[in-house]
Design a protein around this motif. Structure first.
Motif, PDB file in Angstrom:
ATOM      1  N   PRO A 102     -16.214 -17.208 -44.305  1.00 55.14           N
ATOM      2  CA  PRO A 102     -15.039 -16.333 -44.202  1.00 55.14           C
ATOM      3  C   PRO A 102     -14.166 -16.641 -42.994  1.00 55.14           C
ATOM      4  O   PRO A 102     -12.938 -16.601 -43.086  1.00 55.14           O
ATOM      5  N   ASP A 103     -14.780 -16.945 -41.845  1.00 57.51           N
ATOM      6  CA  ASP A 103     -13.976 -17.246 -40.649  1.00 57.51           C
ATOM      7  C   ASP A 103     -13.088 -18.457 -40.882  1.00 57.51           C
ATOM      8  O   ASP A 103     -11.917 -18.477 -40.470  1.00 57.51           O
ATOM      9  N   ASP A 104     -13.625 -19.489 -41.525  1.00 57.47           N
ATOM     10  CA  ASP A 104     -12.829 -20.680 -41.830  1.00 57.47           C
ATOM     11  C   ASP A 104     -11.718 -20.350 -42.819  1.00 57.47           C
ATOM     12  O   ASP A 104     -10.573 -20.790 -42.670  1.00 57.47           O
ATOM     13  N   PHE A 105     -12.065 -19.577 -43.838  1.00 61.78           N
ATOM     14  CA  PHE A 105     -11.091 -19.187 -44.852  1.00 61.78           C
ATOM     15  C   PHE A 105      -9.887 -18.480 -44.230  1.00 61.78           C
ATOM     16  O   PHE A 105      -8.732 -18.850 -44.475  1.00 61.78           O
ATOM     17  N   TYR A 106     -10.157 -17.473 -43.408  1.00 63.66           N
ATOM     18  CA  TYR A 106      -9.054 -16.693 -42.841  1.00 63.66           C
ATOM     19  C   TYR A 106      -8.281 -17.463 -41.775  1.00 63.66           C
ATOM     20  O   TYR A 106      -7.087 -17.229 -41.582  1.00 63.66           O
ATOM     21  N   GLN A 107      -8.937 -18.407 -41.105  1.00 67.85           N
ATOM     22  CA  GLN A 107      -8.214 -19.245 -40.146  1.00 67.85           C
ATOM     23  C   GLN A 107      -7.225 -20.161 -40.850  1.00 67.85           C
ATOM     24  O   GLN A 107      -6.081 -20.330 -40.413  1.00 67.85           O
ATOM     25  N   VAL A 108      -7.650 -20.748 -41.979  1.00 68.56           N
ATOM     26  CA  VAL A 108      -6.756 -21.603 -42.760  1.00 68.56           C
ATOM     27  C   VAL A 108      -5.564 -20.790 -43.271  1.00 68.56           C
ATOM     28  O   VAL A 108      -4.414 -21.241 -43.222  1.00 68.56           O
ATOM     29  N   LEU A 109      -5.833 -19.585 -43.767  1.00 67.36           N
ATOM     30  CA  LEU A 109      -4.744 -18.730 -44.247  1.00 67.36           C
ATOM     31  C   LEU A 109      -3.789 -18.349 -43.120  1.00 67.36           C
ATOM     32  O   LEU A 109      -2.567 -18.354 -43.293  1.00 67.36           O
ATOM     33  N   LYS A 110      -4.349 -18.024 -41.972  1.00 63.36           N
ATOM     34  CA  LYS A 110      -3.508 -17.582 -40.850  1.00 63.36           C
ATOM     35  C   LYS A 110      -2.542 -18.672 -40.410  1.00 63.36           C
ATOM     36  O   LYS A 110      -1.344 -18.421 -40.211  1.00 63.36           O
ATOM     37  N   VAL A 111      -3.041 -19.881 -40.255  1.00 63.34           N
ATOM     38  CA  VAL A 111      -2.196 -20.974 -39.777  1.00 63.34           C
ATOM     39  C   VAL A 111      -1.246 -21.461 -40.867  1.00 63.34           C
ATOM     40  O   VAL A 111      -0.025 -21.532 -40.670  1.00 63.34           O
ATOM     41  N   ASN A 112      -1.804 -21.788 -42.026  1.00 62.94           N
ATOM     42  CA  ASN A 112      -0.997 -22.448 -43.057  1.00 62.94           C
ATOM     43  C   ASN A 112      -0.032 -21.508 -43.756  1.00 62.94           C
ATOM     44  O   ASN A 112       1.122 -21.883 -44.010  1.00 62.94           O
ATOM     45  N   LEU A 113      -0.478 -20.302 -44.072  1.00 62.25           N
ATOM     46  CA  LEU A 113       0.403 -19.338 -44.721  1.00 62.25           C
ATOM     47  C   LEU A 113       1.114 -18.442 -43.717  1.00 62.25           C
ATOM     48  O   LEU A 113       2.331 -18.288 -43.755  1.00 62.25           O
ATOM     49  N   GLY A 114       0.344 -17.839 -42.817  1.00 65.60           N
ATOM     50  CA  GLY A 114       0.947 -16.928 -41.842  1.00 65.60           C
ATOM     51  C   GLY A 114       1.958 -17.610 -40.951  1.00 65.60           C
ATOM     52  O   GLY A 114       3.057 -17.091 -40.712  1.00 65.60           O
ATOM     53  N   GLY A 115       1.614 -18.785 -40.448  1.00 59.81           N
ATOM     54  CA  GLY A 115       2.542 -19.501 -39.575  1.00 59.81           C
ATOM     55  C   GLY A 115       3.829 -19.864 -40.283  1.00 59.81           C
ATOM     56  O   GLY A 115       4.921 -19.760 -39.707  1.00 59.81           O
ATOM     57  N   SER A 116       3.728 -20.271 -41.533  1.00 54.30           N
ATOM     58  CA  SER A 116       4.922 -20.619 -42.309  1.00 54.30           C
ATOM     59  C   SER A 116       5.769 -19.380 -42.590  1.00 54.30           C
ATOM     60  O   SER A 116       6.992 -19.395 -42.425  1.00 54.30           O
ATOM     61  N   PHE A 117       5.117 -18.309 -43.022  1.00 48.42           N
ATOM     62  CA  PHE A 117       5.838 -17.082 -43.365  1.00 48.42           C
ATOM     63  C   PHE A 117       6.591 -16.520 -42.169  1.00 48.42           C
ATOM     64  O   PHE A 117       7.789 -16.198 -42.248  1.00 48.42           O
ATOM     65  N   PHE A 118       5.905 -16.410 -41.037  1.00 50.56           N
ATOM     66  CA  PHE A 118       6.525 -15.734 -39.898  1.00 50.56           C
ATOM     67  C   PHE A 118       7.536 -16.615 -39.153  1.00 50.56           C
ATOM     68  O   PHE A 118       8.478 -16.093 -38.550  1.00 50.56           O
ATOM     69  N   LEU A 119       7.375 -17.949 -39.230  1.00 50.55           N
ATOM     70  CA  LEU A 119       8.440 -18.793 -38.695  1.00 50.55           C
ATOM     71  C   LEU A 119       9.687 -18.658 -39.556  1.00 50.55           C
ATOM     72  O   LEU A 119      10.808 -18.530 -39.038  1.00 50.55           O
ATOM     73  N   ALA A 120       9.510 -18.663 -40.873  1.00 54.24           N
ATOM     74  CA  ALA A 120      10.653 -18.483 -41.772  1.00 54.24           C
ATOM     75  C   ALA A 120      11.329 -17.144 -41.519  1.00 54.24           C
ATOM     76  O   ALA A 120      12.568 -17.046 -41.479  1.00 54.24           O
ATOM     77  N   GLN A 121      10.544 -16.112 -41.335  1.00 54.87           N
ATOM     78  CA  GLN A 121      11.096 -14.776 -41.104  1.00 54.87           C
ATOM     79  C   GLN A 121      11.909 -14.719 -39.817  1.00 54.87           C
ATOM     80  O   GLN A 121      13.063 -14.250 -39.800  1.00 54.87           O
ATOM     81  N   ALA A 122      11.314 -15.204 -38.720  1.00 57.64           N
ATOM     82  CA  ALA A 122      12.000 -15.142 -37.429  1.00 57.64           C
ATOM     83  C   ALA A 122      13.237 -16.031 -37.415  1.00 57.64           C
ATOM     84  O   ALA A 122      14.288 -15.661 -36.883  1.00 57.64           O
ATOM     85  N   ALA A 123      13.122 -17.226 -38.000  1.00 55.13           N
ATOM     86  CA  ALA A 123      14.263 -18.141 -38.035  1.00 55.13           C
ATOM     87  C   ALA A 123      15.383 -17.578 -38.904  1.00 55.13           C
ATOM     88  O   ALA A 123      16.570 -17.640 -38.540  1.00 55.13           O
ATOM     89  N   ALA A 124      15.024 -17.031 -40.055  1.00 57.89           N
ATOM     90  CA  ALA A 124      16.031 -16.495 -40.973  1.00 57.89           C
ATOM     91  C   ALA A 124      16.765 -15.308 -40.359  1.00 57.89           C
ATOM     92  O   ALA A 124      17.975 -15.150 -40.566  1.00 57.89           O
ATOM     93  N   ARG A 125      16.057 -14.488 -39.618  1.00 58.49           N
ATOM     94  CA  ARG A 125      16.726 -13.376 -38.929  1.00 58.49           C
ATOM     95  C   ARG A 125      17.801 -13.889 -37.984  1.00 58.49           C
ATOM     96  O   ARG A 125      18.910 -13.352 -37.933  1.00 58.49           O
ATOM     97  N   GLN A 126      17.462 -14.932 -37.241  1.00 56.32           N
ATOM     98  CA  GLN A 126      18.427 -15.499 -36.299  1.00 56.32           C
ATOM     99  C   GLN A 126      19.578 -16.160 -37.030  1.00 56.32           C
ATOM    100  O   GLN A 126      20.749 -16.013 -36.655  1.00 56.32           O
ATOM    101  N   MET A 127      19.280 -16.899 -38.090  1.00 52.67           N
ATOM    102  CA  MET A 127      20.327 -17.563 -38.869  1.00 52.67           C
ATOM    103  C   MET A 127      21.254 -16.545 -39.528  1.00 52.67           C
ATOM    104  O   MET A 127      22.481 -16.735 -39.581  1.00 52.67           O
ATOM    105  N   LYS A 128      20.695 -15.479 -40.021  1.00 55.07           N
ATOM    106  CA  LYS A 128      21.501 -14.399 -40.614  1.00 55.07           C
ATOM    107  C   LYS A 128      22.442 -13.807 -39.573  1.00 55.07           C
ATOM    108  O   LYS A 128      23.630 -13.562 -39.840  1.00 55.07           O
ATOM    109  N   LEU A 129      21.918 -13.596 -38.375  1.00 52.29           N
ATOM    110  CA  LEU A 129      22.722 -13.056 -37.284  1.00 52.29           C
ATOM    111  C   LEU A 129      23.869 -13.990 -36.918  1.00 52.29           C
ATOM    112  O   LEU A 129      24.996 -13.550 -36.660  1.00 52.29           O
ATOM    113  N   GLN A 130      23.595 -15.287 -36.925  1.00 51.99           N
ATOM    114  CA  GLN A 130      24.623 -16.272 -36.567  1.00 51.99           C
ATOM    115  C   GLN A 130      25.709 -16.382 -37.635  1.00 51.99           C
ATOM    116  O   GLN A 130      26.870 -16.680 -37.327  1.00 51.99           O
ATOM    117  N   GLY A 131      25.321 -16.218 -38.881  1.00 49.96           N
ATOM    118  CA  GLY A 131      26.287 -16.216 -39.972  1.00 49.96           C
ATOM    119  C   GLY A 131      26.750 -17.574 -40.456  1.00 49.96           C
ATOM    120  O   GLY A 131      27.717 -17.665 -41.223  1.00 49.96           O
TER     121      GLY A 131
END
Length: 251
Positions: A102-131
């Motif tokens: 389980p520890d390996d499973f959730y680490q893979v999910l955190k980095v590969n999915l979580g890292g992608s999702f939250f970078l997209a979220q934070a970047a998109a917020r900034q890009m939306k603000l810039q217009g």
């Protein structure tokens, strides 16, 4: 085309990520280079600076949402904006399905999915603000398309980031933000070349007769974050020399 652009690239201390940073910087982009290993981030940025590129190392955990926001804030405070975000950081933890921890499973999910999702979220917020729109790119894998022994968890995450790219078309297209993914196959990097048989094995298994290089992968990434791809979003481009069309196993 890339002059005066600003980019964040995660997992970029070596391999594919570093080559993407090098190509961006060589064409005038200011780059925030992230890697979880501080030494790799510093060395990678130093290489680019020696090539006259504008690059800032930003070591840290690219799966942590707070750290990701700090990267975006750094890009804006240092360069005034953010145009390109590339979620390249990822981990591969091989393991038999029946014994996968389980520890390996959730680490893979955190980095590969979580890292992608939250970078997209934070970047998109900034890009939306810039217009002014922007480009977001995920690094998937051919294993998100074809089964590969001992990579059940990893493959699941890579298929997931491709669906994330597709889903974000609904969320981000009205803000002129394009979201795509690349899916590399076997690629010659510092990590894969630790196996002395890797190149010969994959040269023989790849229909084009050779294993991909980091330059092969980076060139496609560059296209997808360039103005040339403004009408492409929600897509994944597989870069594997044709391997996934016939899928011979290395085992």
């Amino acid at each position: 085309m890339f002059k005066n652009k600003v980019a964040i690239v995660t997992g970029a201390g070596q391999g594919i990520g570093l080559e993407i940073c090098r190509q961006l910087a060589s064409q005038g982009t200011s780059v925030i280079l992230n890697d979880v290993e501080e030494s790799l981030a510093l060395e990678g940025a130093d290489k680019i600076k020696k090539e006259k590129g504008n690059c800032i190392p930003f070591p840290g955990d690219a799966s942590d949402a707070n750290f990701i926001q700090h990267m975006v804030d750094k890009a804006v405070s240092e360069f005034g904006k953010l145009d390109i975000a590339i979620a390249n950081a990822g981990i591969t933890l091989f393991g038999d399905f029946f014994d996968y921890k389980p520890d390996d499973f959730y680490q893979v999910l955190k980095v590969n999915l979580g890292g992608s999702f939250f970078l997209a979220q934070a970047a998109a917020r900034q890009m939306k603000l810039q217009g002014n729109g922007g480009k977001i790119l995920f690094t998937s894998s051919v294993t998100g398309h074809q089964a590969h022994k001992n990579l059940a968890a990893y493959s699941m995450t890579k298929a997931g980031v491709e669906m994330l790219a597709k889903n974000l078309v609904i969320e981000l297209s009205s803000y002129k933000i394009c979201v795509n993914a690349i899916a590399p196959g076997a690629t010659l990097t510092e990590r894969t070349m630790l196996d002395p048989t890797y190149k010969d094995t994959w040269d023989n298994l790849t229909p084009t007769g050779r294993t991909s290089t980091v330059t092969d992968i980076a060139q496609v990434a560059m296209f997808l974050v360039s103005p040339q791809s403004d009408q492409i979003t929600g897509q994944t481009i597989v870069i594997d020399g044709g391997w996934s069309s016939i899928s011979p196993s290395p085992f």
